[in-house]
Design an enzyme around this catalytic site. Structure first.
Site, mmCIF file in Angstrom:
data_model
loop_
_atom_site.group_PDB
_atom_site.id
_atom_site.type_symbol
_atom_site.label_atom_id
_atom_site.label_comp_id
_atom_site.label_asym_id
_atom_site.label_seq_id
_atom_site.Cartn_x
_atom_site.Cartn_y
_atom_site.Cartn_z
ATOM 1 N N GLU A 80 -6.499 -5.512 -1.064
ATOM 2 C CA GLU A 80 -7.123 -5.166 -2.653
ATOM 3 C C GLU A 80 -7.224 -5.903 -3.778
ATOM 4 O O GLU A 80 -6.989 -6.133 -5.271
ATOM 5 C CB GLU A 80 -6.173 -4.162 -3.223
ATOM 6 C CG GLU A 80 -5.604 -2.894 -2.162
ATOM 7 C CD GLU A 80 -4.287 -2.789 -2.241
ATOM 8 O OE1 GLU A 80 -3.719 -2.377 -3.209
ATOM 9 O OE2 GLU A 80 -4.378 -1.411 -1.649
ATOM 10 N N GLU A 83 -5.211 2.430 7.169
ATOM 11 C CA GLU A 83 -4.589 3.148 6.385
ATOM 12 C C GLU A 83 -4.946 4.820 6.243
ATOM 13 O O GLU A 83 -4.074 5.602 4.776
ATOM 14 C CB GLU A 83 -3.837 2.197 4.847
ATOM 15 C CG GLU A 83 -3.951 1.044 5.833
ATOM 16 C CD GLU A 83 -3.172 0.228 3.720
ATOM 17 O OE1 GLU A 83 -2.867 0.806 3.291
ATOM 18 O OE2 GLU A 83 -3.405 -1.081 3.697
HETATM 19 C C1 GLA Z 1 -1.681 -0.400 0.356
HETATM 20 C C2 GLA Z 1 -0.969 -1.058 0.711
HETATM 21 C C3 GLA Z 1 -0.027 -0.947 1.726
HETATM 22 C C4 GLA Z 1 0.528 0.260 1.506
HETATM 23 C C5 GLA Z 1 0.044 1.098 0.792
HETATM 24 C C6 GLA Z 1 0.883 2.919 0.512
HETATM 25 O O1 GLA Z 1 -2.635 0.952 0.766
HETATM 26 O O2 GLA Z 1 -2.418 -1.855 1.392
HETATM 27 O O3 GLA Z 1 0.726 -2.058 2.299
HETATM 28 O O4 GLA Z 1 1.854 -0.507 0.414
HETATM 29 O O5 GLA Z 1 -0.683 1.061 -0.027
HETATM 30 O O6 GLA Z 1 2.419 2.459 0.780
#
Ligand code: GLA
Length: 352
Positions: free
Chosen positions: A156, A261
């Protein structure tokens, strides 16, 4: 009951009456296409959560650590590394011959304040922070060398407009903090796959920002194996066109694309409309959404190596707690009792 609900109920009933054999597991069905993974919490990989255990072993061939390898968990104080849980995570993955992911080395969140400060609470200088980053990455990647096969090196780093996020990493070190993070990880384990991971990469501004970020690293001869599209989605966002555009654009950079994710938030706003269970129309909408995503993934299976869900069952999802604590969300393929949902059934039929 609305007309949409009535129609959904009809479809639902027809669907349940339709004779079909139980398909699965996911890892077998998609074995020729990509790996299928899940982020695990500590109760799951320590085998305390017996309900999910069978499911995890049966369905997934790759795992990610939900929290235990984040900086605050594994390196809470300057002189203290705590590998208790991360060792168990890696052992679980090895015992079950899974492709083990490390998440995440450099991030602005879930990173303790001490990382960026000196003993008096003043911001440290570039050299100090680089040295701390080097120590952290070498220690952790080095410990699991050859065992953790791929690392989310930087998580991020982009803002919504596609520029670099004004994180302490950027402010203190400068844009080459990304280069350094990848270099340190590569030094610590030259065989590990190295990833850049982010959310909302399906939006145009962030897609363009990510392309620039990767190109910059490539110009500096930094080894980047893949970009991770996190895939946190909802019932309307992103469109399949946006998703596909990003996969295609990233693959043109000559790197792999992973979905890292994946989950689909079915709630919007602050209310908690389905505390007792999803309505049939939303259940169906969720299933159709998953199917439309999987159709896109399959079209690009040549560049996609892994689809990882952020959680195993609805009960464990972070979306029960975010953006508002205590909601009842239904973002995954397995319900609160670890049973396959309609979304699961439909995803397993996507290839037939
Ligand atoms: C982000 C992070 C993850 C997790 C998600 C939500 O996407 O990369 O590690 O914390 O948020 O839980």
């Amino acid at each position: 009951m609305t007309i949409a609900d009535l129609l959904a109920r009809l479809l639902f009933v027809l669907y349940s009456l339709w004779p079909h054999e139980h398909k699965g597991p996911l890892k077998e069905l998609f074995k020729e296409d990509f790996m299928i993974g899940a982020a695990l919490n500590a109760k799951q990989f320590t085998e305390e959560d017996k309900e999910s255990l069978g499911l995890i072993k049966e369905q997934f061939n790759t795992i990610s650590p939900e929290n235990v390898l984040k900086w605050e968990s594994v390196h809470p104080k300057k002189e203290i590394y705590d590998f208790g849980m991360s060792d168990k995570y890696v052992e679980f993955g090895e015992k079950n011959t899974m492709f083990i992911i490390g998440h995440t080395l450099v991030w602005h969140s879930q990173t303790p304040a001490w990382v960026f400060e000196d003993g008096q609470g003043h911001v440290v200088d570039r050299e100090t922070l680089l040295e701390r980053m080097r120590d952290h990455i070498h220690t952790i990647v080095g410990r699991y060398k050859g065992r953790i096969k791929g690392w989310d090196v930087v998580n991020e780093a982009l803002d919504e407009d596609g520029t670099l996020r004004q994180s302490p990493w950027l402010k203190i070190i400068g844009p080459d903090y990304l280069d350094k993070a990848f270099e340190f990880a590569h030094e610590a384990d030259p065989d590990a796959e190295l990833y850049y991971n982010d959310y909302n990469l399906e939006s145009e501004a962030k897609r363009d920002g990510a392309i620039k970020l990767i190109q910059r690293l490539q110009t500096h001869h930094i080894p980047v194996t893949a970009i991770g599209i996190q895939g946190h989605s909802n019932l309307t966002w992103p469109s399949t066109e946006q998703l596909e555009k990003s996969i295609v654009a990233f693959s043109k950079l000559g790197i792999q694309v992973n979905i890292t994710e994946l989950d689909i938030d079915v709630l919007s706003g602050s209310s908690d409309p389905y505390p007792q269970g999803l309505s049939e129309s939303v259940q169906l909408a969720l299933a159709q959404r998953y199917v439309s995503f999987f159709r896109v993934y399959l079209r690009h299976k040549d560049v996609i190596k892994r689809i990882t869900f952020w959680g195993v069952t609805d009960k464990d999802s972070w979306l029960n707690y975010w953006p508002i604590e205590g909601r009842t969300n239904y973002p995954l393929l397995f319900d609160r009792n670890a049973q396959p949902k309609q979304a699961y059934q439909m995803v397993t039929r996507v290839k037939s």
